[in-house]
Design a protein around this motif. Structure first.
Motif: not given
Length: 548
Positions: A87-88, A97-101, A120-124, A127-134
């Motif tokens: 994202p820019t 977020a929709r396209d990324t999902e 900052a994209a982590e909550p987004i 919210e869509r049920g995507i597992a995040v590893v930082t």
């Protein structure tokens, strides 16, 4: 181990070369051994997150210092990488977020690796049920050994240019990686002890990810890597890094050379030393001979060898390289009769252009095909054509992808005999050099002539006030009797009615003089208005949709 990972780990043990990141503010050099040690801990972090052999992972990170060890960690787990569209500041985050999902479901991703500057994209994502590893959590993992990998394991699922709403990814294996890496290094006669690679290319694009990250990581080449934003903020930084680090190999799309040439013309004498460069590849978008000549002229004061400027041909479907000229040849043009090219599809050479009665075309040759890759040009019936006949370019070899991952499932890229239809139109010269004329879907047919958008765009870009690299010619009424074209350009003077009128008038005259056809319309827009892919390529189809 696959040959790719086996050599990468051997490089970590033996190589004294490494990766420089953080320029221009906080340069940091890490040897490939240090990067491997970080990757071992990151692999431990991935294992703790349940990521293992055969899994797909999305990566959303922008800093090369993070991306390099994270990618190696993913390969150490036997997983595959998909660099996600970034994202820019102008991006609609809900749409992104929709396209990324959609992409993550398509590749069946286990998780997204998230790093700066996209925290900052982590909550987004969550919210869509995507597992995040930082990235930070991966760095804190326990150091572990790599899992075994095979030649057929998937290393990279490279998202292609085009609409993010209906994505597809090119599937690249460890075996594809290994073959293509040697094809490139052998062609350029790379010297590990002396050569230094300089790159600002996005690592979510195949030229950046493969050419300037995975290949040097495999072989142990010295590479200086900054971000695209660093370059766009100050294009002269590219030349400054070449000067500072005695860079020998670099690459960029055509628009970047246009930007750099303008900055070099305004630089002070002696401010830079570009004499070390032996390869400046121009690829990823159509090569404009005028831009190459302008770059040659602008670089002369700073010791730039004109023979270093080299048009090349590549695509994700062949892992990266299709053709690369031998070192020291510079830009080699094929000058042909324009009328015969457009009307008959024959590239007939013109020996004395200054005395030629009809129009000519100056087309960059892109070198011979790299080793282990064969090619042919075919007609509409897929029958092979002789040299200097224009048709669709097809390729075959062990670096060619087996196919695409799409939202509808896997789609093969090869026919029964292994041939890949590139979608590019071009021809081979008598010497076996390849020339690309354009994309088959973009060709404009008027009065029985095939007019290539790149010829129209080059004419428009010569007009003062048109932003470098920001001109698009699009088909109108494709396939109909009155097929025509429109031209859309960007200009900083888009709000000045007198300047807009001048630009429109001069574009019409320049295009008619070059291609013998008038556009139905010319539109002048402001900076950033033309639709582009995530890697910065202009999108003709999307531009046509907006015009409609």
């Amino acid at each position: 181990m696959s040959r790719f990972t086996d050599e990468m780990y051997a490089t970590a043990r033996l190589s004294e070369r490494g990766l420089v990141t953080g320029e221009p503010d906080a340069p940091r050099r890490q040897g490939w051994g240090e990067i491997h040690r970080i990757a071992r801990r990151m692999a431990g972090g991935l294992a703790a997150a349940g990521i293992g052999h055969g899994d797909a992972v999305g990566v959303l990170a922008g800093m090369p210092v993070d991306i390099a060890p994270a990618c190696q960690a993913i390969w150490m787990r036997g997983a595959s990488i998909t660099m996600l569209h970034q994202p820019t500041p102008r991006t609609d985050l809900a749409l992104w977020a929709r396209d990324t999902e959609t992409v993550l479901r398509m590749i069946e991703a286990r998780a997204v690796i998230l790093g700066a500057p996209f925290e900052a994209a982590e909550p987004i994502l969550r919210e869509r049920g995507i597992a995040v590893v930082t990235i930070d959590s991966m760095r804190a993992g326990p150091a572990i050994d790599p899992v075994p990998t095979a030649e057929s394991d998937i290393a990279l699922q490279q998202l292609t240019s085009g609409s993010t709403g209906s994505p597809k990814a090119v599937r690249i294996t460890h075996g594809n990686f290994f073959v293509n890496a040697y094809a490139m290094f052998d062609r350029v006669k790379f010297q590990l002890a002396e050569d230094v690679m300089i790159s600002w290319l996005p690592l979510f694009h195949d030229m950046g990810m493969v050419g300037f990250l995975s290949v040097p990581m495999q072989f142990g080449a010295e590479v200086v890597c900054v971000t695209p934003l660093d370059f766009l903020t100050r294009p002269l930084l590219w030349a400054e890094l070449i000067s500072k680090y005695r860079g020998t190999v670099t690459a960029a799309p055509n628009f970047a050379y246009s930007l750099l040439a303008r900055r070099l013309r305004n630089a002070e004498d002696g401010a830079l030393d570009l004499s070390s460069i032996r390869y400046m590849w121009n690829g990823a978008e159509p090569v404009d001979p005028d831009t190459m000549e302008a770059m040659t002229e602008a670089g002369k004061r700073f010791g730039l060898n004109p023979m270093a400027l080299t048009p090349v041909y590549g695509m994700a479907e062949t892992t990266l390289a299709v053709s690369v000229p031998d070192p020291g040849l510079g830009q080699v043009l094929d000058v042909v009769d324009a009328d015969l090219l457009e009307a008959l599809g024959k590239a007939v050479p013109v020996k004395n252009p200054e005395h030629h009665q009809s129009a000519i075309r100056r087309l960059p040759t892109l070198g011979h095909l790299v080793d282990n890759l064969e090619g042919r040009v075919v007609d509409d019936e897929r029958q092979p054509l002789p040299v200097r006949s224009v048709g669709v370019i097809e390729l075959r070899g062990p670096a060619v992808t087996s196919g695409y991952v799409t939202v509808s499932g896997f789609r093969p890229a090869q026919d029964a005999d292994g041939w890949l239809d590139t979608g590019d139109i071009g021809y081979f010269t008598d010497e076996g050099l390849i020339v690309v004329c354009g994309r088959i879907k973009d060709v404009i047919i008027m009065g029985g002539r095939n007019i290539f958008p790149t010829d129209i765009e080059r004419a428009a870009l010569r007009i003062h006030g048109v932003r470098p690299g920001n001109a698009v010619a699009v088909r109108l009424d494709a396939g109909q009797k009155r097929e025509s074209f429109a031209i859309v350009v960007e200009s900083n003077d888009f709000q000045n009615p007198d300047e807009v009128k001048r630009i429109e008038h001069e574009i019409v005259h320049a295009v008619f003089a070059d291609v013998g056809a008038r556009p139905r319309s010319v539109t002048v827009l402001g900076p950033g208005a033309l639709p582009k892919t995530s890697s910065g390529k202009l999108r003709r189809a999307a531009t046509a949709d907006r015009l409609a």
